[in-house]
Design a protein around this motif. Structure first.
Motif, PDB file in Angstrom:
ATOM      1  N   HIS A 254      10.981  51.062  31.564  1.00  0.00           N
ATOM      2  CA  HIS A 254      10.706  51.346  32.982  1.00  0.00           C
ATOM      3  C   HIS A 254       9.338  50.809  33.374  1.00  0.00           C
ATOM      4  O   HIS A 254       8.391  51.576  33.522  1.00  0.00           O
ATOM      5  CB  HIS A 254      10.739  52.853  33.255  1.00  0.00           C
ATOM      6  N   HIS A 258       8.490  54.154  39.509  1.00  0.00           N
ATOM      7  CA  HIS A 258       9.662  54.371  40.377  1.00  0.00           C
ATOM      8  C   HIS A 258       9.790  55.867  40.646  1.00  0.00           C
ATOM      9  O   HIS A 258       9.148  56.677  39.972  1.00  0.00           O
ATOM     10  CB  HIS A 258      10.942  53.850  39.709  1.00  0.00           C
ATOM     11  N   ASP A 260      12.914  58.818  40.978  1.00  0.00           N
ATOM     12  CA  ASP A 260      14.324  58.881  40.594  1.00  0.00           C
ATOM     13  C   ASP A 260      15.239  59.001  41.816  1.00  0.00           C
ATOM     14  O   ASP A 260      16.458  58.984  41.662  1.00  0.00           O
ATOM     15  CB  ASP A 260      14.550  60.006  39.577  1.00  0.00           C
ATOM     16  N   THR A 293       6.375  58.596  28.781  1.00  0.00           N
ATOM     17  CA  THR A 293       6.497  58.463  30.238  1.00  0.00           C
ATOM     18  C   THR A 293       5.106  58.623  30.859  1.00  0.00           C
ATOM     19  O   THR A 293       4.295  59.405  30.368  1.00  0.00           O
ATOM     20  CB  THR A 293       7.426  59.578  30.769  1.00  0.00           C
ATOM     21  N   HIS A 334       6.900  57.755  38.666  1.00  0.00           N
ATOM     22  CA  HIS A 334       6.662  57.702  37.218  1.00  0.00           C
ATOM     23  C   HIS A 334       7.186  56.385  36.651  1.00  0.00           C
ATOM     24  O   HIS A 334       7.898  55.636  37.337  1.00  0.00           O
ATOM     25  CB  HIS A 334       7.341  58.890  36.527  1.00  0.00           C
ATOM     26  N   ARG A 345      12.511  55.643  19.636  1.00  0.00           N
ATOM     27  CA  ARG A 345      12.316  56.911  20.338  1.00  0.00           C
ATOM     28  C   ARG A 345      13.629  57.253  21.021  1.00  0.00           C
ATOM     29  O   ARG A 345      14.100  56.517  21.876  1.00  0.00           O
ATOM     30  CB  ARG A 345      11.210  56.741  21.392  1.00  0.00           C
ATOM     31  N   HIS A 349      18.226  62.645  28.792  1.00  0.00           N
ATOM     32  CA  HIS A 349      17.802  62.758  30.195  1.00  0.00           C
ATOM     33  C   HIS A 349      18.905  63.452  30.985  1.00  0.00           C
ATOM     34  O   HIS A 349      19.947  62.844  31.254  1.00  0.00           O
ATOM     35  CB  HIS A 349      17.525  61.363  30.776  1.00  0.00           C
TER      36      HIS A 349
HETATM   37  O1  LIG Z   1      12.107  57.098  29.317  1.00  0.00           O
HETATM   38  C1  LIG Z   1      11.094  57.308  29.988  1.00  0.00           C
HETATM   39  O2  LIG Z   1       9.981  57.442  29.492  1.00  0.00           O
HETATM   40  C2  LIG Z   1      11.206  57.418  31.476  1.00  0.00           C
HETATM   41  C3  LIG Z   1      12.618  57.615  31.866  1.00  0.00           C
HETATM   42  C4  LIG Z   1      12.814  57.776  33.325  1.00  0.00           C
HETATM   43  O3  LIG Z   1      12.192  57.233  34.149  1.00  0.00           O
HETATM   44  C5  LIG Z   1      13.853  58.697  33.772  1.00  0.00           C
HETATM   45  O4  LIG Z   1      14.585  59.233  32.946  1.00  0.00           O
HETATM   46  O5  LIG Z   1      13.976  58.912  34.973  1.00  0.00           O
END
Ligand SMILES: O=C(O)CCC(=O)C(=O)O
Ligand SMILES: [Fe+2]
Length: 420
Positions: A254, A258, A260, A293, A334, A345, A349
């Motif tokens: 990412h 952005h 979400d 993140t 973020h 990693r 989510h």
């Molecule tokens: O994987 C990340 O560190 C960010 C992921 C992300 O932006 C999200 O899940 O909305």
């Protein structure tokens, strides 16, 4: 066509309400068997005010061919348990039938979360027929029991006030020690299977996890996270997307920043309140070198997409060890950073949205077996309990409209009227 929940909506009850105890009473009245004399008692402290202002509980007496229910707890029972109301509600939401391994893990995770020791004597002293009857009662009730609608009460009893304050102030929080290493290991292993065999340059995500195994159902029903989701996006909220990300060395998933709400989906101006929230589970460490993140505190107040060319300047790294869950208001800006060390990693989510938002993933045709092995919370998350998309030629789905109103899906303040 949408999947019908295994139990009619009208049979759902609130934990330890009169309606709940009536349902237990009816069920035990129909049990056939021959039992040694044995009694079990449950006492729950700190019920929400709309259930009672006092400690609540019940006792079941197994004697000969009958089982009787008494609407109070006693210390005289062969086995008595004292639990916090919300902890007991979650422990009683576990369906065991055809679901043994998953049920055992749920129980371990909930006990760990609520700091409840497992009593060895629970298992050893219990006569087998009584255990079988209790399991049957447990499954019958777990499929019917809705979550406590009193969000303020849940936040207080789970000790989540700081998290709620964080959402108001910065737009994000981190839940520490939110799941066990064993659970992390199981998810990492299963995520690896879901991500295996991807073509070069394929996506770093595996999505639609609710159709990929019961482990992900367990994760979805995390008591703290569902409470926080309900705080941010309301009662009766929906599952918007559930996916894992596996990030490898050097990979930038990412870049930049952005929100979400995303330029492709939620129209500007964003509402003042939150409509979508993401909980990110650190299945592996999210420390500086693992590509954590980054987030811009307070940026949800901009109420717009991230302008083109915005850099990560002024952001905070969300560094957290395995077992933590970061969660943010989806309007918060973020991004992420590349992993600089060897290895991978893995993260989960889970995104939740208000119940009038269209989710990215569709679960209205979910396998009925999945609903049957879960409490009603899962059915609500899959958009099966509300009236959206279910009108016929003679109007809306009035059963669901009534249910949603009774459940307070459209209310923010006063509690719904379940048990009255
Ligand atoms: O994987 C990340 O560190 C960010 C992921 C992300 O932006 C999200 O899940 O909305
Ligand atoms: Fe994101």
């Amino acid at each position: 066509m949408f999947t019908q929940p295994p139990v009619p909506l009208g049979e759902r009850v609130e934990f330890l309400s009169d309606a709940y105890l009536n349902t237990v009473e009816t069920f035990v009245g129909g049990l056939q068997g021959s039992w040694p004399n044995f009694s079990v008692s449950l006492r729950c402290a700190n019920p929400p005010a709309h259930i009672s202002s006092e400690v609540v509980g019940y006792t079941l007496d197994f004697r000969g061919s009958g089982v009787t229910l008494t609407r109070s707890a006693t210390n005289e029972a062969n086995l008595s348990q004292d639990l916090d109301y919300n902890a007991a509600l979650w422990l009683h939401s576990i369906v065991k039938n055809d679901n043994e391994a998953s049920a055992a893990r749920r129980e371990r995770e909930y006990r760990r979360l609520f700091g409840i020791q497992s009593k060895k004597s629970d298992q050893t002293d219990m006569p087998k027929p009584v255990q079988q009857a209790l399991d049957a009662i447990g499954d019958h009730m777990a499929r019917r029991t809705v979550d406590n609608p009193d969000i303020t009460h849940k936040i207080a009893s789970f000790g989540l006030q700081q998290c709620a304050d964080d959402f108001e102030e910065t737009g994000y929080t981190v839940f520490h020690d939110a799941f066990s290493d064993d659970f992390a290991d199981a998810m990492r292993e299963e995520a690896a299977r879901n991500h295996a065999g991807r073509p070069e340059g394929g996506s770093f995500r595996a999505t639609m996890l609710l159709k990929r195994g019961s482990l992900w159902e367990e994760a979805l029903l995390h008591p703290w996270i569902l409470t926080a989701a309900e705080y941010l996006v309301g009662r009766g909220c929906l599952l918007y997307q559930t996916d894992t990300i596996v990030k490898t060395t050097g990979q930038e998933t990412h870049p930049g920043l952005h929100s979400d709400y995303a330029a492709s989906r939620i129209t500007e101006p964003f509402p003042e309140f939150c409509i979508l929230t993401v909980a990110v589970w650190a299945i592996d460490d999210f420390l500086s070198e693992h590509g954590p993140t980054v987030i811009k505190p307070g940026s949800f107040r901009e109420r717009r997409q991230v302008p083109a060319g915005t850099t990560q300047e002024g952001t905070t790294r969300i560094e957290m060890p395995q077992g933590s869950i970061a969660m943010w208001n989806g309007a918060t800006w973020h991004g992420s950073t590349p992993r600089t060390v060897a290895g991978k990693r893995t993260s989960l989510h889970n995104t939740y949205c208000r119940n009038y938002i269209r989710p990215l993933e569709q679960y209205q045709d979910i396998d009925p077996a999945i609903l049957s092995r879960n409490p009603p919370m899962l059915s609500s998350l899959c958009a099966l309990d509300d009236a959206f998309g279910k009108s016929g030629y003679e109007g809306a789905d009035f059963e669901r409209m009534g249910y949603a109103a009774r459940s307070g899906f459209a209310q923010s303040g006063p509690l719904p009227q379940w048990s009255r």
